[in-house]
Design an enzyme around this catalytic site. Structure first.
Site, PDB file in Angstrom:
ATOM      1  N   TYR A  14       0.853  -1.193   0.000  1.00 46.79           N
ATOM      2  CA  TYR A  14       0.000   0.000   0.000  1.00 46.79           C
ATOM      3  C   TYR A  14       0.885   1.239   0.000  1.00 46.79           C
ATOM      4  CZ  TYR A  14      -3.339   3.550   1.458  1.00 46.79           C
ATOM      5  OH  TYR A  14      -4.104   4.688   1.515  1.00 46.79           O
ATOM      6  N   ASP A  37       9.125   1.719   0.709  1.00 43.90           N
ATOM      7  CA  ASP A  37       8.096   2.467   1.428  1.00 43.90           C
ATOM      8  C   ASP A  37       8.101   1.978   2.878  1.00 43.90           C
ATOM      9  OD1 ASP A  37       5.870   3.523   2.584  1.00 43.90           O
ATOM     10  OD2 ASP A  37       4.497   3.056   0.943  1.00 43.90           O
ATOM     11  N   LYS A  51       3.990   7.932   9.500  1.00 42.88           N
ATOM     12  CA  LYS A  51       3.369   7.364  10.689  1.00 42.88           C
ATOM     13  C   LYS A  51       4.141   7.717  11.963  1.00 42.88           C
ATOM     14  CE  LYS A  51       0.478   4.357   8.362  1.00 42.88           C
ATOM     15  NZ  LYS A  51      -0.935   4.177   8.483  1.00 42.88           N
TER      16      LYS A  51
HETATM   17  C1  PLP Z   1       3.154   1.457   3.725  1.00 43.09           C
HETATM   18  C2  PLP Z   1       2.331   2.692   3.621  1.00 43.09           C
HETATM   19  N1  PLP Z   1       2.633   3.608   2.693  1.00 43.09           N
HETATM   20  C3  PLP Z   1       1.947   4.750   2.565  1.00 43.09           C
HETATM   21  C4  PLP Z   1       0.866   5.010   3.380  1.00 43.09           C
HETATM   22  C5  PLP Z   1       0.108   6.291   3.215  1.00 43.09           C
HETATM   23  O1  PLP Z   1       0.306   7.070   4.329  1.00 43.09           O
HETATM   24  P1  PLP Z   1      -0.750   8.244   4.683  1.00 43.09           P
HETATM   25  O2  PLP Z   1      -2.049   7.557   5.013  1.00 43.09           O
HETATM   26  O3  PLP Z   1      -0.121   8.920   5.853  1.00 43.09           O
HETATM   27  O4  PLP Z   1      -0.834   9.105   3.489  1.00 43.09           O
HETATM   28  C6  PLP Z   1       0.504   4.096   4.360  1.00 43.09           C
HETATM   29  C7  PLP Z   1      -0.659   4.329   5.223  1.00 43.09           C
HETATM   30  O5  PLP Z   1      -1.251   3.443   5.774  1.00 43.09           O
HETATM   31  C8  PLP Z   1       1.250   2.888   4.490  1.00 43.09           C
HETATM   32  O6  PLP Z   1       0.936   1.974   5.392  1.00 43.09           O
END
Ligand code: PLP
Length: 429
Positions: free
Chosen positions: A146, A228, A256
């Site tokens: 994600y 990521d 996060k």
């Molecule tokens: C692995 C990963 N990348 C990107 C995101 C996107 O982050 P945000 O919700 O702060 O935009 C998330 C959010 O859950 C995530 O878990």
């Protein structure tokens, strides 16, 4: 209206009239919490514990969707934030805290030679993709996991409404731990791929050689490799999963937990790529906002000096070991599993005769919430969790497994489920 969640449900009725979905965040919305047996609104929280608007108390294993890394309302983080607020938050000029926090990340994270901040994880993943496209002068992107709500990524999922087809066609998905699915895409789009962006780990540990293979191929093909680490950064180890697995990407994104709930994310990496930030456009009024940076500065000090990751690892290992023992004791190994890194482990429901995995998960949430455990099926640990919290979690699991055994014997959850079964809507892991 359920007795236990009266205020939550009243607020939800108002919320859905004023706010589409009743929430700002998909994972906090009615789509994820079975109606009638769930709390929807928090009142306050401290450490690893949360109270909902009905006064129900929980040990929280969601932890602000992993943004609360140290603990709710941590005294030291809050002190730094309050001091900063008194001096001003968003200024007309840049602020020293931007430099200070960037330098701390450069010290901690193997790939980080330069850093830029954002507010949400999506800011940073999207900046990384734009950088990679600018650097390689190519357009295609391969994704795994994600990566947020922006067009370039979400167009590759089932929730692609509103994303132009031309954008969708530029992103392709490969499967985690499946070298062939990755190799096939690299072959198919040879010479066209700007970036591979992936969660270095979520549910499964990487198979031996998997991450190394991706590193090797991307280097050979001139593709920018982005890890990521929005979740895994400063969690799996001080420097993230890249440090734990000893595979260094070209760019990484953190988010996060680096602000302990204050909104901050970062994209970082090799200087020769990061320098291109000066030529692309990535800019935000609040990206250098100082209350979050003040929080992050304290969080990073704790990560560096207070053995935060060691604590998460030890406590999570104990949790996983004890839970797996319980699963074995209740003879449920064919039905449930506990997987993932100790600091972010998952309970996986496989279903049983006439009981679907989603029926099991819905019953699980109903029972966990009732017993004072907040979870969406993961154990998101923070530095504030302790052995007492884990013991309470395990006790709740024991009660749930007793009930689940009865349901399995009767081949139905109907008599004990007080709500509609959750519908699987959006799966990216
Ligand atoms: C692995 C990963 N990348 C990107 C995101 C996107 O982050 P945000 O919700 O702060 O935009 C998330 C959010 O859950 C995530 O878990």
């Amino acid at each position: 209206m359920s007795e236990r969640y009266v205020n939550s449900e009243k607020l939800l009725e108002r919320a859905v009239k004023a706010i589409p979905l009743g929430s700002q965040t998909f994972s906090k919305s009615v789509t994820q919490f079975p109606h009638g047996v769930s709390p929807y609104f928090a009142q306050n929280a401290k450490g690893a514990e949360l109270w909902d608007v009905d006064g129900n108390h929980y040990v929280d294993f969601i932890n602000g969707l992993l943004s609360v890394s140290i603990g709710y309302a941590d005294n030291e983080v809050n002190r730094a934030v309050k001091e900063q607020i008194d001096k001003g938050v968003t200024f007309s000029l840049s602020h020293e805290l931007e430099v200070e926090v960037a330098e701390k990340l450069i010290k901690l994270v193997p790939c980080a030679e330069m850093v830029r901040f954002g507010k949400n994880g999506t800011d940073s993943t999207s900046a990384a993709i734009r950088l990679a496209r600018a650097y390689t002068k190519k357009d295609m992107v391969l994704v795994c996991g994600y990566h947020g709500w922006q067009d370039w990524y979400i167009g590759s999922t089932t929730r692609n409404l509103g994303v132009p087809e031309v954008t969708q066609s530029l992103t392709k998905v490969f499967k985690y731990n499946d070298v062939d699915s990755f190799d096939e895409l690299v072959k198919q789009f040879k010479g066209q791929i700007a970036a591979v962006i992936m969660e270095p780990m979520n549910i499964e540990y990487p198979k031996q050689g998997f991450l190394e293979h991706i590193r090797e191929v991307t280097a050979e093909e001139g593709i920018v490799l982005v890890f990521d680490e929005t979740i895994t950064g400063c969690r799996f180890s001080k420097g993230g999963a890249q440090e734990l697995f000893d595979v260094t990407p070209d760019l990484a994104t953190f988010g996060k937990g680096i602000g302990n709930g204050f909104p901050l994310s970062a994209v970082m990496g090799k200087q020769k790529i990061m320098q291109l930030m000066e030529d692309i456009f990535y800019s935000g009024t609040f990206a250098g906002e100082t209350s979050s940076l003040a929080a992050a500065s304290v969080v990073l000090d704790k990560v560096m000096n207070a053995d935060v990751c060691g604590h998460l690892e030890r406590l999570g290992t104990e949790l996983k070991d004890q839970l797996n023992k319980l699963i074995a004791r209740y003879n449920l190994a064919d039905v449930v599993d506990c997987v993932g890194h100790p600091s972010w482990s998952f309970i996986v429901f496989k279903g049983a005769d006439n009981i679907t995995p989603f029926e099991m998960k819905t019953l699980y949430m109903q029972e966990m919430f009732k017993s004072g455990i907040l979870t969406l099926g993961t154990h998101n640990l923070s530095f504030s969790h302790n052995a007492v919290h884990i013991a309470q979690l395990l006790k709740s699991y024991e009660q749930f497994f007793e009930l689940l055994k009865e349901c399995i014997a009767k081949q139905t959850v109907e008599n004990v489920l007080d709500c509609e079964v959750l519908v699987p809507l959006f799966k990216v892991r």
